[in-house]
Design a protein around this motif. Structure first.
Motif, PDB file in Angstrom:
ATOM      1  N   LEU A   7     107.320  75.777 -42.480  1.00  0.00           N
ATOM      2  CA  LEU A   7     107.549  75.028 -43.714  1.00  0.00           C
ATOM      3  C   LEU A   7     108.224  75.880 -44.781  1.00  0.00           C
ATOM      4  O   LEU A   7     108.210  75.535 -45.957  1.00  0.00           O
ATOM      5  N   GLY A   8     108.783  77.010 -44.375  1.00  0.00           N
ATOM      6  CA  GLY A   8     109.552  77.819 -45.315  1.00  0.00           C
ATOM      7  C   GLY A   8     108.877  79.066 -45.828  1.00  0.00           C
ATOM      8  O   GLY A   8     109.478  79.803 -46.627  1.00  0.00           O
ATOM      9  N   ALA A   9     107.645  79.351 -45.410  1.00  0.00           N
ATOM     10  CA  ALA A   9     106.960  80.559 -45.881  1.00  0.00           C
ATOM     11  C   ALA A   9     107.668  81.803 -45.360  1.00  0.00           C
ATOM     12  O   ALA A   9     108.034  81.887 -44.186  1.00  0.00           O
ATOM     13  N   ASP A  10     107.851  82.794 -46.224  1.00  0.00           N
ATOM     14  CA  ASP A  10     108.455  84.064 -45.833  1.00  0.00           C
ATOM     15  C   ASP A  10     107.411  85.055 -45.340  1.00  0.00           C
ATOM     16  O   ASP A  10     107.645  85.804 -44.394  1.00  0.00           O
ATOM     17  N   ILE A  11     106.267  85.058 -46.015  1.00  0.00           N
ATOM     18  CA  ILE A  11     105.150  85.926 -45.637  1.00  0.00           C
ATOM     19  C   ILE A  11     103.899  85.057 -45.600  1.00  0.00           C
ATOM     20  O   ILE A  11     103.641  84.294 -46.536  1.00  0.00           O
ATOM     21  N   VAL A  12     103.149  85.154 -44.529  1.00  0.00           N
ATOM     22  CA  VAL A  12     101.901  84.399 -44.416  1.00  0.00           C
ATOM     23  C   VAL A  12     100.779  85.397 -44.209  1.00  0.00           C
ATOM     24  O   VAL A  12     100.856  86.262 -43.333  1.00  0.00           O
ATOM     25  N   VAL A  13      99.753  85.281 -45.039  1.00  0.00           N
ATOM     26  CA  VAL A  13      98.605  86.186 -44.944  1.00  0.00           C
ATOM     27  C   VAL A  13      97.333  85.357 -44.949  1.00  0.00           C
ATOM     28  O   VAL A  13      97.342  84.174 -45.288  1.00  0.00           O
ATOM     29  N   GLY A  14      96.243  85.975 -44.584  1.00  0.00           N
ATOM     30  CA  GLY A  14      94.996  85.226 -44.625  1.00  0.00           C
ATOM     31  C   GLY A  14      93.809  86.013 -44.149  1.00  0.00           C
ATOM     32  O   GLY A  14      93.896  87.198 -43.824  1.00  0.00           O
ATOM     33  N   GLU A  15      92.700  85.303 -44.088  1.00  0.00           N
ATOM     34  CA  GLU A  15      91.428  85.840 -43.642  1.00  0.00           C
ATOM     35  C   GLU A  15      91.138  85.296 -42.249  1.00  0.00           C
ATOM     36  O   GLU A  15      91.162  84.084 -42.045  1.00  0.00           O
ATOM     37  N   GLY A  16      90.847  86.190 -41.308  1.00  0.00           N
ATOM     38  CA  GLY A  16      90.584  85.769 -39.937  1.00  0.00           C
ATOM     39  C   GLY A  16      89.126  85.587 -39.604  1.00  0.00           C
ATOM     40  O   GLY A  16      88.781  85.280 -38.465  1.00  0.00           O
ATOM     41  N   GLN A  17      88.234  85.750 -40.569  1.00  0.00           N
ATOM     42  CA  GLN A  17      86.788  85.735 -40.339  1.00  0.00           C
ATOM     43  C   GLN A  17      86.303  84.516 -39.583  1.00  0.00           C
ATOM     44  O   GLN A  17      85.397  84.600 -38.754  1.00  0.00           O
ATOM     45  N   ALA A  18      86.901  83.363 -39.832  1.00  0.00           N
ATOM     46  CA  ALA A  18      86.382  82.105 -39.281  1.00  0.00           C
ATOM     47  C   ALA A  18      86.398  82.084 -37.757  1.00  0.00           C
ATOM     48  O   ALA A  18      85.613  81.349 -37.140  1.00  0.00           O
ATOM     49  N   LEU A  19      87.255  82.872 -37.143  1.00  0.00           N
ATOM     50  CA  LEU A  19      87.350  82.895 -35.687  1.00  0.00           C
ATOM     51  C   LEU A  19      86.815  84.209 -35.136  1.00  0.00           C
ATOM     52  O   LEU A  19      87.394  85.272 -35.345  1.00  0.00           O
ATOM     53  N   GLY A  20      85.666  84.136 -34.492  1.00  0.00           N
ATOM     54  CA  GLY A  20      85.130  85.285 -33.784  1.00  0.00           C
ATOM     55  C   GLY A  20      84.274  86.239 -34.570  1.00  0.00           C
ATOM     56  O   GLY A  20      83.518  87.017 -33.981  1.00  0.00           O
ATOM     57  N   VAL A  21      84.357  86.217 -35.890  1.00  0.00           N
ATOM     58  CA  VAL A  21      83.736  87.290 -36.669  1.00  0.00           C
ATOM     59  C   VAL A  21      82.363  86.903 -37.231  1.00  0.00           C
ATOM     60  O   VAL A  21      81.447  87.713 -37.248  1.00  0.00           O
TER      61      VAL A  21
END
Length: 451
Positions: free
Chosen positions: A256-270
């Protein structure tokens, strides 16, 4: 490792070199009332090991565990079911005791795991390249802002008012040391995000536009519209995602046009883990920006015999050869958490992630419909994934405390996240671990408290 204590002469030389009058001058940003000037009140100076164990067990009983309550907390940390396989595999000695590959080509297993992790994150985010993880979502957000400044050679960054306030605060704190201009805004309690208001704040001096997807109130912004406005002035669109499961249902930001995508991965596996350690995700859409990425990048190659192998392709950390020329001083990639994320993603697969997302959304819709029937409660959102906001007149912070006494963790109050704004309400998160009985328990409790 030998212990090399500093002499007074050493300390003086260091302080002179950095321009500080004393060691205490290094802590001037810490409010004076937070300094510890003596023993902690009520804490004995010494105790036996058995006495300490007994005391700590007594204190632990004051906790209300997520598994023992009707649980609706979210706002950046989510309770999902983590398969037992995840914990079993990360406990294996070759993973559990491994640190970081300073002689990377020797650690083929670690490098392969990180390579697979990067592939999963890049696909999840709709980007070309992902790095080998960062510390957590908030610091990944700052790293993206700093990277955008390097790439665009501009210093002004426009933050959405609906960006998680903790993420925004980390950005503002770090920007003090880089002299970047952070243009923030107050959150608006409207059914849809104020995309037009965000776009209106973008100008020719803007290096980046930072928007959360879904945002802190659970709403879903129009990323393509914001991306077009940012790109029109040469700015980079940074998209923050705190709930990766949402991308099993929503279009990937990179598409959708994002140049940089960042985030928190906690929801999966952690898992929740009392707030950490968590896991920062970071990806870019344009490979030309790769040398400005923070952290490390693992790559695939072949050895002298033509066999598949893995290498540390890029390492811009100051711990390695880049030193003072590094793009970042990030010192951990939360490797074990990255492994847990990757294992959970592998167990789910593409079909499983979409199914998990669908179940989260289904239950959230059931919850929103039921809670909207509570007298005095309004559901703010007209669209959401698994998180939405309730608005009412009562003191939400006190309500959260009261319901916790009934083993109901009702959500995150707006007053806790936005203490300077006059708003009452709850951010409610619903996942596959939430039952219909939990939803009814919360609704009935709210009916009683708000009547």
């Amino acid at each position: 490792m030998r212990y090399l204590p500093l002499t007074e002469t050493d300390r003086t030389a260091i302080l002179d070199a950095i321009g500080a009058s004393s060691v205490d001058a290094l802590f001037t940003d810490v409010p004076s009332d937070l300094y510890l000037n003596g023993p902690i009140e009520g804490l004995p100076l010494h105790a036996t090991e058995m006495a300490v164990e007994k005391h700590m067990r007594k204190l632990s009983k004051q906790n209300l565990a997520a598994a023992d309550a009707a649980f609706f907390l979210g706002a950046g940390a989510y309770k999902h079911h983590v398969p037992a396989t995840v914990d079993h595999l990360i406990q294996r000695g070759e993973f559990l005791t491994a640190y970081t590959p300073y002689q990377p080509e020797i650690a083929q297993g670690t490098l392969q795991m990180l390579f697979e992790f990067q592939t999963q994150v890049a696909k999840l985010y709709g980007c070309e390249i992902a790095n080998a993880s960062l510390y957590d979502g908030s610091t990944a957000c700052w790293e993206a802002v700093a990277m955008a400044a390097r790439v665009t050679r501009k210093k002004r960054h426009v933050l959405s008012g609906a960006l998680h306030p903790h993420y925004a605060e980390v950005v503002r704190t770090m920007a003090k040391f880089t002299e970047d201009e952070i243009a923030g805004a107050n959150v608006k309690l409207t059914a849809r995000p104020d995309d037009d208001g965000l776009i209106a704040r973008i100008d020719e001096n803007t290096a980046s536009v930072v928007v959360q997807y879904p945002d802190i109130l659970g709403r879903i912004p129009d990323l393509q519209k914001i991306a077009d406005a940012a790109h029109a002035v040469g700015a980079k669109l940074i998209v923050v995602n705190t709930e990766p499961v949402a991308l099993g249902a929503l279009e990937a930001p990179g598409n959708l046009g994002a140049d940089i995508v960042v985030g928190e991965g906690q929801a999966l596996g952690v898992g929740l883990q009392f707030g950490g350690p968590y896991l920062g995700l970071f990806a870019i859409s344009d490979p030309k920006m790769v040398r400005q990425m923070p952290g490390r990048l693992c790559g695939e190659t072949v050895d002298a015999d033509g066999k598949r192998g893995f290498v540390l392709t890029l390492s811009t950390r100051e711990q390695h050869i880049r030193r003072e020329k590094a793009t970042s001083n990030i010192c951990t990639n939360s490797g074990l958490c990255a492994l847990a994320f990757s294992i959970h993603m592998t167990l789910l697969g593409d079909k499983g992630l979409k199914g998990l997302a669908a179940e989260n959304h289904r239950l959230a819709c059931i919850a929103a419909d039921r809670l909207a029937k509570v007298p005095g409660v309004t559901v703010l959102n007209d669209h959401f994934f698994n998180e939405f906001t309730l608005i009412f007149d009562a003191d939400a912070r006190q309500l959260v405390r009261d319901l916790a006494e009934q083993n109901i963790l009702a959500g995150v109050s707006l007053g806790r996240l936005f203490p300077n704004d006059d708003c009452n309400g709850l951010i409610v998160a619903v996942t596959e671990t939430t039952t219909v009985e939990d939803i009814e328990t919360l609704a009935s409790a709210l009916e009683e408290k708000l009547s």
